[in-house]
Design a protein around this motif. Structure first.
Motif, PDB file in Angstrom:
ATOM      1  N   ASP A  76       0.836  -1.206   0.000  1.00  0.00           N
ATOM      2  CA  ASP A  76       0.000   0.000   0.000  1.00  0.00           C
ATOM      3  C   ASP A  76       0.872   1.258   0.000  1.00  0.00           C
ATOM      4  OD1 ASP A  76      -2.440  -1.436   0.178  1.00  0.00           O
ATOM      5  OD2 ASP A  76      -2.170  -1.639   2.342  1.00  0.00           O
ATOM      6  N   GLN A  77       1.950   1.218   0.800  1.00  0.00           N
ATOM      7  CA  GLN A  77       2.847   2.370   0.870  1.00  0.00           C
ATOM      8  C   GLN A  77       3.534   2.616  -0.467  1.00  0.00           C
ATOM      9  OE1 GLN A  77       3.023   4.764   2.818  1.00  0.00           O
ATOM     10  NE2 GLN A  77       4.916   4.945   3.989  1.00  0.00           N
ATOM     11  N   ALA A  78       3.981   1.558  -1.095  1.00  0.00           N
ATOM     12  CA  ALA A  78       4.646   1.689  -2.392  1.00  0.00           C
ATOM     13  C   ALA A  78       3.677   2.241  -3.439  1.00  0.00           C
ATOM     14  CB  ALA A  78       5.192   0.333  -2.828  1.00  0.00           C
ATOM     15  N   GLU A  79       2.446   1.748  -3.444  1.00  0.00           N
ATOM     16  CA  GLU A  79       1.449   2.240  -4.391  1.00  0.00           C
ATOM     17  C   GLU A  79       1.152   3.714  -4.159  1.00  0.00           C
ATOM     18  OE1 GLU A  79      -1.046  -1.967  -4.911  1.00  0.00           O
ATOM     19  OE2 GLU A  79      -1.848  -0.320  -3.687  1.00  0.00           O
ATOM     20  N   THR A  80       1.058   4.116  -2.888  1.00  0.00           N
ATOM     21  CA  THR A  80       0.775   5.514  -2.576  1.00  0.00           C
ATOM     22  C   THR A  80       1.900   6.410  -3.071  1.00  0.00           C
ATOM     23  OG1 THR A  80      -0.512   4.869  -0.622  1.00  0.00           O
ATOM     24  CG2 THR A  80       0.272   7.151  -0.715  1.00  0.00           C
ATOM     25  N   PHE A  81       3.148   5.978  -2.870  1.00  0.00           N
ATOM     26  CA  PHE A  81       4.292   6.746  -3.357  1.00  0.00           C
ATOM     27  C   PHE A  81       4.211   6.922  -4.873  1.00  0.00           C
ATOM     28  CE2 PHE A  81       8.529   7.132  -5.102  1.00  0.00           C
ATOM     29  CZ  PHE A  81       9.139   8.059  -4.269  1.00  0.00           C
ATOM     30  N   LEU A  82       3.940   5.843  -5.584  1.00  0.00           N
ATOM     31  CA  LEU A  82       3.856   5.915  -7.043  1.00  0.00           C
ATOM     32  C   LEU A  82       2.728   6.838  -7.501  1.00  0.00           C
ATOM     33  CD1 LEU A  82       4.454   2.330  -8.499  1.00  0.00           C
ATOM     34  CD2 LEU A  82       5.759   4.418  -8.968  1.00  0.00           C
ATOM     35  N   LEU A  83       1.568   6.703  -6.894  1.00  0.00           N
ATOM     36  CA  LEU A  83       0.434   7.550  -7.278  1.00  0.00           C
ATOM     37  C   LEU A  83       0.744   9.020  -7.057  1.00  0.00           C
ATOM     38  CD1 LEU A  83      -2.530   5.423  -5.898  1.00  0.00           C
ATOM     39  CD2 LEU A  83      -2.082   5.957  -8.304  1.00  0.00           C
ATOM     40  N   GLN A  84       1.376   9.341  -5.912  1.00  0.00           N
ATOM     41  CA  GLN A  84       1.724  10.727  -5.638  1.00  0.00           C
ATOM     42  C   GLN A  84       2.749  11.240  -6.654  1.00  0.00           C
ATOM     43  OE1 GLN A  84       0.468  12.921  -3.610  1.00  0.00           O
ATOM     44  NE2 GLN A  84      -0.976  11.550  -2.600  1.00  0.00           N
ATOM     45  N   ALA A  85       3.707  10.399  -7.006  1.00  0.00           N
ATOM     46  CA  ALA A  85       4.704  10.802  -7.988  1.00  0.00           C
ATOM     47  C   ALA A  85       4.058  11.061  -9.349  1.00  0.00           C
ATOM     48  CB  ALA A  85       5.787   9.733  -8.114  1.00  0.00           C
ATOM     49  N   LEU A 129       5.039  12.581  -1.541  1.00  0.00           N
ATOM     50  CA  LEU A 129       5.923  11.425  -1.660  1.00  0.00           C
ATOM     51  C   LEU A 129       6.210  10.787  -0.306  1.00  0.00           C
ATOM     52  CD1 LEU A 129       8.445  12.745  -4.320  1.00  0.00           C
ATOM     53  CD2 LEU A 129       6.465  11.268  -4.682  1.00  0.00           C
ATOM     54  N   SER A 130       5.940  11.502   0.780  1.00  0.00           N
ATOM     55  CA  SER A 130       6.086  10.907   2.109  1.00  0.00           C
ATOM     56  C   SER A 130       5.080   9.790   2.334  1.00  0.00           C
ATOM     57  CB  SER A 130       5.907  11.982   3.190  1.00  0.00           C
ATOM     58  OG  SER A 130       6.915  12.964   3.103  1.00  0.00           O
ATOM     59  N   ALA A 131       4.048   9.756   1.464  1.00  0.00           N
ATOM     60  CA  ALA A 131       3.029   8.705   1.514  1.00  0.00           C
ATOM     61  C   ALA A 131       2.368   8.661   2.894  1.00  0.00           C
ATOM     62  CB  ALA A 131       3.632   7.363   1.110  1.00  0.00           C
ATOM     63  N   MET A 132       2.277   7.472   3.495  1.00  0.00           N
ATOM     64  CA  MET A 132       1.528   7.317   4.743  1.00  0.00           C
ATOM     65  C   MET A 132       2.477   7.221   5.939  1.00  0.00           C
ATOM     66  SD  MET A 132      -1.439   4.614   3.548  1.00  0.00           S
ATOM     67  CE  MET A 132      -0.267   3.432   2.865  1.00  0.00           C
ATOM     68  N   PRO A 133       2.251   8.006   6.981  1.00  0.00           N
ATOM     69  CA  PRO A 133       3.103   7.896   8.168  1.00  0.00           C
ATOM     70  C   PRO A 133       2.716   6.680   9.005  1.00  0.00           C
ATOM     71  CG  PRO A 133       1.393   9.518   8.566  1.00  0.00           C
ATOM     72  CD  PRO A 133       1.243   9.071   7.125  1.00  0.00           C
ATOM     73  N   GLU A 134       3.671   6.172   9.752  1.00  0.00           N
ATOM     74  CA  GLU A 134       3.358   5.063  10.653  1.00  0.00           C
ATOM     75  C   GLU A 134       2.476   5.526  11.810  1.00  0.00           C
ATOM     76  OE1 GLU A 134       6.891   3.163  12.016  1.00  0.00           O
ATOM     77  OE2 GLU A 134       7.496   2.478  10.023  1.00  0.00           O
ATOM     78  N   ARG A 135       2.578   6.788  12.164  1.00  0.00           N
ATOM     79  CA  ARG A 135       1.819   7.332  13.286  1.00  0.00           C
ATOM     80  C   ARG A 135       1.356   8.735  12.916  1.00  0.00           C
ATOM     81  NH1 ARG A 135       2.292   6.547  19.048  1.00  0.00           N
ATOM     82  NH2 ARG A 135       1.538   8.362  20.195  1.00  0.00           N
ATOM     83  N   ALA A 136       0.088   9.028  13.143  1.00  0.00           N
ATOM     84  CA  ALA A 136      -0.452  10.358  12.863  1.00  0.00           C
ATOM     85  C   ALA A 136      -1.510  10.688  13.911  1.00  0.00           C
ATOM     86  CB  ALA A 136      -1.060  10.404  11.464  1.00  0.00           C
ATOM     87  N   GLU A 141       8.775  -3.018  -4.418  1.00  0.00           N
ATOM     88  CA  GLU A 141       7.967  -2.718  -3.234  1.00  0.00           C
ATOM     89  C   GLU A 141       8.834  -2.147  -2.113  1.00  0.00           C
ATOM     90  OE1 GLU A 141       5.611  -5.491  -0.117  1.00  0.00           O
ATOM     91  OE2 GLU A 141       4.792  -5.535  -2.166  1.00  0.00           O
ATOM     92  N   GLN A 142       9.933  -2.821  -1.816  1.00  0.00           N
ATOM     93  CA  GLN A 142      10.818  -2.370  -0.747  1.00  0.00           C
ATOM     94  C   GLN A 142      11.503  -1.057  -1.114  1.00  0.00           C
ATOM     95  OE1 GLN A 142      11.471  -3.855   2.472  1.00  0.00           O
ATOM     96  NE2 GLN A 142      12.211  -1.740   2.622  1.00  0.00           N
ATOM     97  N   ALA A 143      11.940  -0.932  -2.370  1.00  0.00           N
ATOM     98  CA  ALA A 143      12.660   0.269  -2.794  1.00  0.00           C
ATOM     99  C   ALA A 143      11.777   1.508  -2.722  1.00  0.00           C
ATOM    100  CB  ALA A 143      13.194   0.082  -4.217  1.00  0.00           C
ATOM    101  N   LEU A 144      10.524   1.385  -3.141  1.00  0.00           N
ATOM    102  CA  LEU A 144       9.615   2.529  -3.111  1.00  0.00           C
ATOM    103  C   LEU A 144       9.265   2.916  -1.672  1.00  0.00           C
ATOM    104  CD1 LEU A 144       7.301   1.538  -6.092  1.00  0.00           C
ATOM    105  CD2 LEU A 144       8.986   3.387  -6.049  1.00  0.00           C
ATOM    106  N   CYS A 145       9.154   1.927  -0.796  1.00  0.00           N
ATOM    107  CA  CYS A 145       8.908   2.236   0.615  1.00  0.00           C
ATOM    108  C   CYS A 145      10.105   2.946   1.236  1.00  0.00           C
ATOM    109  CB  CYS A 145       8.586   0.966   1.393  1.00  0.00           C
ATOM    110  SG  CYS A 145       6.943   0.323   1.048  1.00  0.00           S
ATOM    111  N   ASP A 146      11.318   2.526   0.841  1.00  0.00           N
ATOM    112  CA  ASP A 146      12.520   3.214   1.317  1.00  0.00           C
ATOM    113  C   ASP A 146      12.516   4.666   0.846  1.00  0.00           C
ATOM    114  OD1 ASP A 146      13.372   0.899   2.527  1.00  0.00           O
ATOM    115  OD2 ASP A 146      14.772   0.350   0.923  1.00  0.00           O
ATOM    116  N   ALA A 147      12.108   4.881  -0.406  1.00  0.00           N
ATOM    117  CA  ALA A 147      12.047   6.240  -0.941  1.00  0.00           C
ATOM    118  C   ALA A 147      11.042   7.091  -0.163  1.00  0.00           C
ATOM    119  CB  ALA A 147      11.682   6.208  -2.429  1.00  0.00           C
TER     120      ALA A 147
END
Length: 436
Positions: free
Chosen positions: A116-125, A134-141, A203-209
């Motif tokens: 989900d995080q990777a998809e969110t990053f891609l969609l925002q980009a 590009l920060s996508a979803m935080p672990e805590r908000a 998946e992992q690379a986009l989450c790292d980004a």
């Protein structure tokens, strides 16, 4: 009373797994879990999904897991032209927050995971999103009085699927997930298989980004906050000081300042326009979602607009303005008839004695009022005082405050010097805040 933790549960694979794992952990820790389910009314299967979750929670409870269910049906509908995805997301979070607070908790777990995080990053980009997107979803908000936690952002979709198989969990399949009209579904169905075939670690690379973007965003906010501290005060952004920043920091400081004004959203295109247009001279206004930005005498201020708290309902009869008030302590004193509130703050000097405020009169300007701006300074008319202080017309609205026939406070100017208290007296400072 046992502690309570809430889990948002649609009945799908990911939220079913998270609810089950949370209930197992909660049993060992003596906690209670409440499953929060929102019935959107958008699918013909929504009633069946609710029935499934009811039966599942009941069966788990009978098996000794400390779980119960809270549900809410949405009664609103997206307006014509609205994004169904955006409407459903906003209404869902509002319902989840209300149910959690009713259940006695201010913490809600969400089942978003690494994919989900990777998809969110891609969609925002793909939408041209900046660092915030590009920060996508935080672990805590924290918002709406709720702490939203995403404990599985570091878990792969495959790991969750493995958990579901191991525990033989039954879950629903949302038929809307196959509807390619929705951008996330198009990405998931048509793009993602090819992307991961070509780049298995996508998946992992986009989450790292996304994590790098989150770090960059925190740094930008910290720098912008320090710049705003030097360039702004409670009356607005001082444009001469702001213009001394270099171009990139001007844009960043402007974003940070705007985000602190309570606006619903400020598009990037407007921020870029403002960067160039704010350096002009003379009064100017810019409409934004939730208010109006106004430039006057070298200062940018934000005025709340339609939809702001305290705004009179369109078409409603105007409320009579209050004529009297008793201020007995520091606090906020709402005056709906004046469309705003008086804010009283305790001070040790430079305030009006508390005894003056027990019975005050609230009056409209009539003309001819005299105001003393400081000790030893001459009395002058309000019009001249406003002009000398550079107070724009929209900051002059609100009631004049009198006590025993003496002018005490004027919106935009503050306390009359003739009422300033002596050392040792209980004193308050007054400030008028308009809701319009």
């Amino acid at each position: 009373m046992r502690g309570v933790v809430a889990v948002a549960c649609s009945g799908g694979r990911d939220s079913t797994a998270l609810l089950h794992a949370t209930a197992r952990a909660a049993k060992a820790q003596g906690l209670e879990v409440v499953a929060l389910h929102v019935h959107h009314g958008l699918s013909q299967h929504a009633d069946a999904w609710l029935s499934h979750i009811e039966q599942q929670c009941s069966a788990w409870r009978d098996a000794g897991l400390p779980v119960r269910l809270a549900t809410r049906r949405l009664t609103s509908q997206p307006r014509r032209g609205d994004s169904v995805e955006a409407w459903a997301r906003s209404a869902r979070y509002e319902a989840l927050a209300a149910m959690a607070l009713e259940a006695g908790t201010d913490t809600v777990l969400l089942a978003h995971h690494q994919r989900d995080q990777a998809e969110t990053f891609l969609l925002q980009a793909l939408r041209g999103g900046g660092v915030a997107g590009l920060s996508a979803m935080p672990e805590r908000a924290l918002h709406s009085g709720i702490t939203w936690l995403r404990p599985w952002l570091g878990q792969s979709s495959a790991a969750i699927a493995h958990y579901v198989r191991d525990h033989r969990l039954v879950h629903i399949e949302d038929d809307s997930n196959a509807d390619a009209r929705f951008s996330r579904n198009r990405l998931r169905l048509e793009v993602w298989p090819s992307l991961t075939a070509a780049f298995p670690q996508a998946e992992q690379a986009l989450c790292d980004a996304a994590r790098w973007a989150q770090q960059a965003r925190r740094i930008l906010v910290a720098v912008g906050t320090e710049d705003v501290r030097r360039c702004a005060d409670e009356r607005g952004l001082h444009l001469a000081a702001w213009a001394e920043l270099d171009a990139d920091r001007r844009v960043n400081a402007l974003r940070v300042w705007l985000s602190g004004q309570g606006l619903r959203s400020v598009p990037s295109s407007l921020v870029q326009r403002l960067q160039h247009e704010l350096v002009g001279r003379g009064p100017a206004t810019w409409d934004v979602d939730g208010g109006t930005l106004r430039r006057y005498r070298g200062r940018l201020s934000c005025i709340a607009g339609p939809g702001a708290a305290g705004k009179a309902t369109a078409g409603a009869a105007p409320m009579a303005a209050e004529s009297a008030l008793s201020i007995t302590r520091a606090g906020r004193y709402r005056l709906p008839g004046w469309q705003g509130e008086l804010i009283a703050r305790r001070v040790t000097e430079g305030g009006v004695p508390l005894a003056w405020l027990g019975h005050i009169e609230l009056r409209q300007r009539q003309g001819g009022e005299q105001f003393q701006a400081g000790l030893g300074r001459p009395l002058r008319s309000l019009k001249k005082q406003y002009q000398a202080a550079g107070v724009p017309a929209w900051e002059r609205e609100g009631p004049l405050v009198y006590s025993g026939g003496q002018l005490v406070f004027v919106p935009g100017l503050g306390l009359d010097a003739r009422v300033i208290g002596l050392p040792g007296q209980a004193q308050l400072q007054l400030r008028w805040q308009s809701a319009t």
